[in-house]
Design a protein around this motif. Structure first.
Motif, PDB file in Angstrom:
ATOM      1  N   PHE A 260       0.812  -1.156  -0.102  1.00  0.00           N
ATOM      2  CA  PHE A 260      -0.098   0.048   0.106  1.00  0.00           C
ATOM      3  C   PHE A 260       0.908   1.132  -0.028  1.00  0.00           C
ATOM      4  N   TRP A 261       0.506   1.861  -0.947  1.00  0.00           N
ATOM      5  CA  TRP A 261       1.398   3.429  -1.294  1.00  0.00           C
ATOM      6  C   TRP A 261       0.721   4.483  -0.806  1.00  0.00           C
ATOM      7  N   HIS A 262       1.012   4.819   0.473  1.00  0.00           N
ATOM      8  CA  HIS A 262       0.290   5.924   1.314  1.00  0.00           C
ATOM      9  C   HIS A 262       0.255   7.265   0.824  1.00  0.00           C
ATOM     10  N   ILE A 263       1.188   7.732  -0.087  1.00  0.00           N
ATOM     11  CA  ILE A 263       1.490   9.075  -0.594  1.00  0.00           C
ATOM     12  C   ILE A 263       0.902   9.009  -1.881  1.00  0.00           C
ATOM     13  N   PRO A 264       0.642  10.253  -2.644  1.00  0.00           N
ATOM     14  CA  PRO A 264       0.097  10.335  -4.206  1.00  0.00           C
ATOM     15  C   PRO A 264       1.203   9.672  -4.939  1.00  0.00           C
ATOM     16  N   TRP A 265       1.027   9.277  -5.997  1.00  0.00           N
ATOM     17  CA  TRP A 265       1.597   8.884  -7.414  1.00  0.00           C
ATOM     18  C   TRP A 265       1.578   9.835  -8.275  1.00  0.00           C
ATOM     19  N   PHE A 292      -3.355   2.361  -3.679  1.00  0.00           N
ATOM     20  CA  PHE A 292      -3.396   3.549  -3.648  1.00  0.00           C
ATOM     21  C   PHE A 292      -4.513   3.899  -3.001  1.00  0.00           C
ATOM     22  N   HIS A 293      -4.816   5.230  -2.549  1.00  0.00           N
ATOM     23  CA  HIS A 293      -5.887   5.800  -2.047  1.00  0.00           C
ATOM     24  C   HIS A 293      -7.094   5.980  -2.847  1.00  0.00           C
ATOM     25  N   THR A 294      -6.680   6.590  -4.035  1.00  0.00           N
ATOM     26  CA  THR A 294      -7.571   7.028  -5.321  1.00  0.00           C
ATOM     27  C   THR A 294      -7.569   6.307  -6.508  1.00  0.00           C
ATOM     28  N   GLN A 295      -8.443   6.401  -7.083  1.00  0.00           N
ATOM     29  CA  GLN A 295      -8.347   5.648  -8.505  1.00  0.00           C
ATOM     30  C   GLN A 295      -7.339   6.601  -9.390  1.00  0.00           C
ATOM     31  N   PHE A 296      -7.149   7.983  -8.984  1.00  0.00           N
ATOM     32  CA  PHE A 296      -6.400   8.563  -9.835  1.00  0.00           C
ATOM     33  C   PHE A 296      -4.940   8.275  -9.553  1.00  0.00           C
ATOM     34  N   GLY A 474      -2.051  11.898   0.117  1.00  0.00           N
ATOM     35  CA  GLY A 474      -2.647  10.916  -0.493  1.00  0.00           C
ATOM     36  C   GLY A 474      -4.069  10.644   0.186  1.00  0.00           C
ATOM     37  N   MET A 475      -4.354  10.810   1.578  1.00  0.00           N
ATOM     38  CA  MET A 475      -5.681  10.598   2.070  1.00  0.00           C
ATOM     39  C   MET A 475      -5.794  11.796   2.981  1.00  0.00           C
ATOM     40  N   ASN A 476      -4.966  12.010   4.096  1.00  0.00           N
ATOM     41  CA  ASN A 476      -5.047  12.769   5.122  1.00  0.00           C
ATOM     42  C   ASN A 476      -5.964  12.255   6.188  1.00  0.00           C
TER      43      ASN A 476
END
Length: 597
Positions: A260-265, A292-296, A474-476
């Motif tokens: 799991f990648w907790h920050i943006p990609w 990832f947190h989002t589909q983006f 990523g989420m916050n």
């Protein structure tokens, strides 16, 4: 009547009869469809899992998705610790859960000759710790506390939580060179600014990369050593361990590895800056599942793989085939436990307000706005100070009536970018207090020290509003913690559109942190929002956090892991019986869906 007229009349009559018959049949068909839909709705209402049947619902859901090859709709399950335990017991029997992260959930430090226990106020820890407790697994992490070595056994393990041990913390020791190169260097001067688009230039050094590789290898050795069999479920956490999945895969080929990648990609153009981009992608694609947190962010990752590696992108199946192995790439929005265990021991909101106001010397008629995070340039701390300045200039009636309390835990203070940020924040706070403060009143209070999770929740409960103004996140989880802390259904959340949480908490006041005037307007709206509107917004956000809690985050991944394990077992049996296997889990998923149609 002539024969021709008679024939015409008969023809028209026949046509009319056919039209009426067709209309009657159509009406009957519509009635049957509506009845069927009502029946299905009644059935769904009857079968929807109740609050006490989350585990059973999860198992039913998994069995149904096994029939049609489609992803489980985790929203239909009431997620609790028991749900996770039942999934592991029934769907992943004898599976050992191993969590790997840089940060440890419990830190032991020496203070005045005594050993002090610290639970770090970390989003990653607050999300994963309840999961590991529920699963009774093993957590592998860097042991950086000054008394960490004094509290482990001969195998560098310690049972946690201290008051009610339920899992094992396995500490990994790093020397100063390893810590500086792997953590401060490549991870936080390289990958961190690369993935957060906040106009801080990444720094890449070959020596840092070599140390990053070596530390990932050290963690891989310990994962293999801690594994009780060849088929553990390994949850690899975050950008510190991009190479770890491939290293584990080479030695435990039957493991289910969920990274799991907790920050943006970032998009592929930004990612191309990294000199070791292909190696990072290859390392991550050693995973069974990449989250990832989002589909983006999933899309950005897939785009990067497509650009830099010879691979097959299975967009319909959200998977990547590379090197003879398929990796699923899914969005799993992270969250917090519900209800937060801390709430049981915290005093009522009114008592928290009195205690916090007394501690910081706030008058009863002063509104309290809070920000809580690490002192990091991605969090938009300076930007909220500028918004406060704009508010006071355009709405001077709030001078003396509003105080902003910024809790900024020190972080990575040896790095130049973080030292500069701290100095700039101090200068900005001094300027605001000089311009808008007066005897006994400071508009901004900045507390640059670590706070316990309990203390943070007290501050949440005491606040009139909370600002989460991440420039990129990523989420916050601060946003979700603030919502969870407000069981009085009051308080207003200002939330950056660039935080993943903004895709879920739509009732927050969504702001652009780069626009100080917009944030000042949102502050004005929050400060004048009626109590009934606050309640309506907060109630809906609390429902979202409750339903999409951290057990759902972990449970969704475990359900997908169970499906992968079952497919792998089926393929092994097929191959052992002399039938063609093919080794392509994605193809098997697609075959099931086509068959179901």
């Amino acid at each position: 009547m002539t024969n021709s007229s008679s024939d015409l009349f008969l023809s028209l009559s026949a046509i009319w009869i056919l039209v009426c018959a067709s209309l009657a049949l159509s009406i009957m068909a519509v009635v049957m469809v509506l009845r069927s839909r009502r029946g299905r709705r009644r059935s769904f209402a009857t079968e929807r899992p109740a609050a006490h049947s989350g585990a059973e619902a999860a198992h039913t859901l998994l069995r149904e998705t096994e029939k049609n090859g489609q992803s489980a709709d985790a929203a239909l399950v009431n997620w609790t610790p028991d749900t996770l335990r039942r999934i592991l017991a029934d769907e992943l029997p004898d599976a050992q859960v191993i969590v790997v992260s840089n940060r440890e959930p419990y830190i032991h430090n020496l203070k005045d000759g005594e050993i002090e226990l610290i639970v770090p106020a970390s989003g990653l820890v607050s999300a994963l710790e309840p999961i590991t407790r529920a699963c009774g697994g093993t957590w592998i992490a860097y042991g950086g506390g000054s008394a960490d070595r004094l509290t482990v056994d001969a195998n560098d393990r310690v049972q946690v939580p201290p008051d009610n041990p339920s899992y094992v913390l396995r500490r990994v020791w790093l020397n100063q060179k390893e810590h500086d190169g792997y953590y401060l260097g490549f991870a936080n001067e390289g990958l961190w600014p690369l993935c957060h688009i906040v106009f801080t230039r990444p720094v890449f050094r070959a020596s840092d990369w070599e140390t990053y590789e070596a530390v990932n290898r050290k963690f891989a050795d310990i994962v293999v050593r801690e594994a009780r069999n060849q088929r553990p479920i390994v949850l690899v956490q975050d950008y510190h361990f991009a190479l770890l999945p491939r290293m584990i895969r080479a030695r435990l080929p039957e493991a289910i590895i969920i990274t799991f990648w907790h920050i943006p990609w970032p998009n592929s153009e930004v990612f191309s800056i990294c000199p070791w981009r292909e190696k990072i992608l290859d390392g991550l694609l050693g995973s069974s599942i990449i989250g990832f947190h989002t589909q983006f962010h999933c899309n950005n990752f897939t785009q990067s793989v497509d650009r830099f590696l010879e691979s097959r992108i299975e967009r319909e199946d959200a998977a990547i085939s590379y090197g003879g192995q398929a990796s699923l790439v899914h969005a799993y929005p992270i969250s917090i436990e519900w209800p937060p265990a801390l709430l049981e021991s915290l005093p009522p909101v009114a008592d928290c307000r009195r205690a916090v106001r007394r501690k910081y010397g706030l008058a009863d008629d002063v509104r309290l706005c809070v920000g809580v995070e690490r002192l990091d340039y991605t969090k938009g701390i300076l930007d909220r100070f500028h918004a406060l300045e704009d508010l006071f200039e355009r709405h001077p009636e709030w001078i003396g009536k509003l105080t902003f309390l910024q809790i900024a835990a020190p972080s990575r203070g040896t790095l130049p970018a973080y030292r500069r940020l701290h100095e700039e924040c101090v200068r900005c706070v001094e300027d605001l207090n000089r311009r808008f403060g007066h005897d006994g009143y400071k508009p901004v209070l900045m507390v640059a020290e670590h706070h316990s999770q309990r203390r943070v929740y007290e501050i949440y409960r005491a606040a009139d509003l909370c600002m989460v103004t991440s420039l990129h996140d990523g989420m916050n989880l601060v946003a979700k913690e603030f919502v969870a802390a407000r069981d009085d259904e009051q308080g207003v959340l200002l939330l950056s559109t660039f935080a993943g949480a903004s895709k879920e908490l739509l009732e927050a006041l969504i702001v652009n942190p780069y626009d100080a005037a917009m944030m000042a307007d949102a502050l004005q709206q929050a400060l004048t929002m009626p109590a009934d509107e606050q309640q309506s917004r907060m109630r809906r956000m609390r429902e979202i956090v409750r339903d999409n809690n951290v057990y759902r985050w972990a449970g969704s991944m475990l359900l997908d892991a169970a499906r992968l394990r079952k497919r792998s077992d089926t393929e092994r049996v097929t191959t052992d019986n002399g039938l063609p296997g093919g080794g392509n889990v994605v193809a098997m998923f697609r075959h099931n869906r086509v068959a179901a149609r």
